[in-house]
Motif scaffolding. Structure first.
Motif, PDB file in Angstrom:
ATOM      1  N   CYS A  40       0.814  -1.218   0.000  1.00 35.42           N
ATOM      2  CA  CYS A  40       0.000   0.000   0.000  1.00 35.42           C
ATOM      3  C   CYS A  40       0.849   1.271   0.000  1.00 35.42           C
ATOM      4  O   CYS A  40       0.349   2.350  -0.307  1.00 35.42           O
ATOM      5  CB  CYS A  40      -0.948   0.001   1.201  1.00 35.42           C
ATOM      6  SG  CYS A  40      -2.228  -1.272   1.074  1.00 35.42           S
ATOM      7  N   GLY A  41       2.118   1.159   0.374  1.00 35.48           N
ATOM      8  CA  GLY A  41       3.000   2.325   0.399  1.00 35.48           C
ATOM      9  C   GLY A  41       2.709   3.262   1.549  1.00 35.48           C
ATOM     10  O   GLY A  41       3.003   4.458   1.484  1.00 35.48           O
ATOM     11  N   ARG A  42       2.110   2.729   2.615  1.00 38.37           N
ATOM     12  CA  ARG A  42       1.792   3.550   3.780  1.00 38.37           C
ATOM     13  C   ARG A  42       1.743   2.677   5.020  1.00 38.37           C
ATOM     14  O   ARG A  42       1.503   1.487   4.937  1.00 38.37           O
ATOM     15  CB  ARG A  42       0.491   4.303   3.607  1.00 38.37           C
ATOM     16  CG  ARG A  42      -0.713   3.412   3.461  1.00 38.37           C
ATOM     17  CD  ARG A  42      -2.025   4.151   3.284  1.00 38.37           C
ATOM     18  NE  ARG A  42      -2.047   4.874   2.038  1.00 38.37           N
ATOM     19  CZ  ARG A  42      -2.522   6.113   1.897  1.00 38.37           C
ATOM     20  NH1 ARG A  42      -3.045   6.729   2.910  1.00 38.37           N
ATOM     21  NH2 ARG A  42      -2.513   6.718   0.745  1.00 38.37           N
ATOM     22  N   GLU A  43       2.002   3.293   6.145  1.00 37.94           N
ATOM     23  CA  GLU A  43       1.909   2.592   7.419  1.00 37.94           C
ATOM     24  C   GLU A  43       0.465   2.681   7.870  1.00 37.94           C
ATOM     25  O   GLU A  43      -0.086   3.773   7.976  1.00 37.94           O
ATOM     26  CB  GLU A  43       2.880   3.208   8.427  1.00 37.94           C
ATOM     27  CG  GLU A  43       4.289   3.197   7.871  1.00 37.94           C
ATOM     28  CD  GLU A  43       5.366   2.902   8.873  1.00 37.94           C
ATOM     29  OE1 GLU A  43       5.068   2.735  10.060  1.00 37.94           O
ATOM     30  OE2 GLU A  43       6.517   2.844   8.439  1.00 37.94           O
ATOM     31  N   LEU A  44      -0.142   1.530   8.116  1.00 31.82           N
ATOM     32  CA  LEU A  44      -1.572   1.482   8.378  1.00 31.82           C
ATOM     33  C   LEU A  44      -1.916   1.292   9.849  1.00 31.82           C
ATOM     34  O   LEU A  44      -2.887   1.856  10.324  1.00 31.82           O
ATOM     35  CB  LEU A  44      -2.206   0.370   7.542  1.00 31.82           C
ATOM     36  CG  LEU A  44      -2.050   0.565   6.030  1.00 31.82           C
ATOM     37  CD1 LEU A  44      -2.420  -0.699   5.283  1.00 31.82           C
ATOM     38  CD2 LEU A  44      -2.877   1.742   5.550  1.00 31.82           C
ATOM     39  N   HIS A  45      -1.140   0.472  10.566  1.00 36.52           N
ATOM     40  CA  HIS A  45      -1.469   0.326  11.986  1.00 36.52           C
ATOM     41  C   HIS A  45      -0.851   1.488  12.754  1.00 36.52           C
ATOM     42  O   HIS A  45       0.141   2.071  12.333  1.00 36.52           O
ATOM     43  CB  HIS A  45      -1.067  -1.054  12.533  1.00 36.52           C
ATOM     44  CG  HIS A  45       0.374  -1.199  12.868  1.00 36.52           C
ATOM     45  ND1 HIS A  45       1.328  -1.619  11.967  1.00 36.52           N
ATOM     46  CD2 HIS A  45       1.031  -0.986  14.022  1.00 36.52           C
ATOM     47  CE1 HIS A  45       2.504  -1.647  12.550  1.00 36.52           C
ATOM     48  NE2 HIS A  45       2.362  -1.261  13.798  1.00 36.52           N
ATOM     49  N   ARG A  46      -1.456   1.844  13.844  1.00 39.28           N
ATOM     50  CA  ARG A  46      -1.101   3.061  14.582  1.00 39.28           C
ATOM     51  C   ARG A  46       0.283   2.979  15.207  1.00 39.28           C
ATOM     52  O   ARG A  46       0.585   2.048  15.942  1.00 39.28           O
ATOM     53  CB  ARG A  46      -2.151   3.329  15.671  1.00 39.28           C
ATOM     54  CG  ARG A  46      -2.053   4.689  16.295  1.00 39.28           C
ATOM     55  CD  ARG A  46      -2.518   5.727  15.336  1.00 39.28           C
ATOM     56  NE  ARG A  46      -2.508   7.069  15.911  1.00 39.28           N
ATOM     57  CZ  ARG A  46      -2.667   8.146  15.183  1.00 39.28           C
ATOM     58  NH1 ARG A  46      -2.881   8.051  13.892  1.00 39.28           N
ATOM     59  NH2 ARG A  46      -2.632   9.335  15.741  1.00 39.28           N
ATOM     60  N   ARG A  47       1.103   3.949  14.894  1.00 36.34           N
ATOM     61  CA  ARG A  47       2.376   4.168  15.578  1.00 36.34           C
ATOM     62  C   ARG A  47       2.157   5.377  16.461  1.00 36.34           C
ATOM     63  O   ARG A  47       1.765   6.427  15.979  1.00 36.34           O
ATOM     64  CB  ARG A  47       3.493   4.460  14.579  1.00 36.34           C
ATOM     65  CG  ARG A  47       4.238   3.263  14.050  1.00 36.34           C
ATOM     66  CD  ARG A  47       3.466   2.508  13.065  1.00 36.34           C
ATOM     67  NE  ARG A  47       4.317   1.535  12.347  1.00 36.34           N
ATOM     68  CZ  ARG A  47       3.888   0.848  11.336  1.00 36.34           C
ATOM     69  NH1 ARG A  47       2.669   0.987  10.909  1.00 36.34           N
ATOM     70  NH2 ARG A  47       4.668  -0.019  10.743  1.00 36.34           N
TER      71      ARG A  47
END
Length: 190
Positions: A40-47
């Motif tokens: 997806c080219g993105r961090e999806l789970h919360r950091r």
């Protein structure tokens, strides 16, 4: 934190996960989360409250890479280890009217979904269940006419075509892409 939990897998399997399966399922969930985020080219789970160092090249705008733009918040900015004030965040860029100094700028912030959408959880779970069904080293099996395909590498773990299709709405689109149209009549055949 993965996009799903072993309890999510158990619910979809319709049976409890055994203590022997839990470490394998947890590892698969971490793996599939990484593959989904990379695709997806993105961090999806919360950091939460993570540090990210960017390289400023002067000017008033400092762009944050698209990978970190899923519901981002920025709580602090530092330059050379010193807190910087007077900056604003417009959702994509840090704005500093005095101009960013050339060099590293460290921001502290959070990004990703607080709770992953059900569709992301479903994709993660379906991939883990698919991986669990395959014997190690086997990429696919077929019952009629007995066919077994072995993975070319030590791991056959990858996202299926069905999963990549389901992930299309979450895939980051190219930045700066522009569609050009020619004025005048359309000429076909070229």
């Amino acid at each position: 934190m993965p996009l799903a939990t072993p309890d999510d897998i158990a619910a979809r399997l319709g049976r409890p996960v055994t203590p022997d399966e839990t470490p394998r399922i947890s590892a698969f969930l971490e793996d599939v989360t990484g593959l989904i985020e990379d695709y997806c080219g993105r961090e999806l789970h919360r950091r939460q409250d993570e540090s990210l160092t960017l390289h400023a090249e002067g000017g008033c705008l400092l762009s944050i890479p698209g990978r970190y733009l899923t519901f981002p918040t920025v709580s602090a900015v530092q330059v050379d280890g010193q807190a910087l004030t007077g900056w604003t965040f417009n959702g994509r860029q840090l704005v500093y009217a005095d101009g960013w100094p050339t060099g590293p700028v460290t921001l502290t912030g959070s990004w990703g979904y607080q709770t992953p959408p059900a569709s992301l959880r479903a994709v993660a779970c379906s991939e883990v269940i698919r991986w669990m069904a395959l014997s190690p080293g086997i990429e696919s099996e077929r019952v009629g006419e007995v066919e077994v395909s072995f993975a070319a590498s030590s791991s056959g773990q990858s996202l299926s075509a069905t999963s990549t299709a389901a992930l299309k709405p979450y895939r980051r689109r190219g930045v700066g892409v522009m569609t050009l149209q020619r004025k005048g009549p359309r000429v076909f055949g070229y």
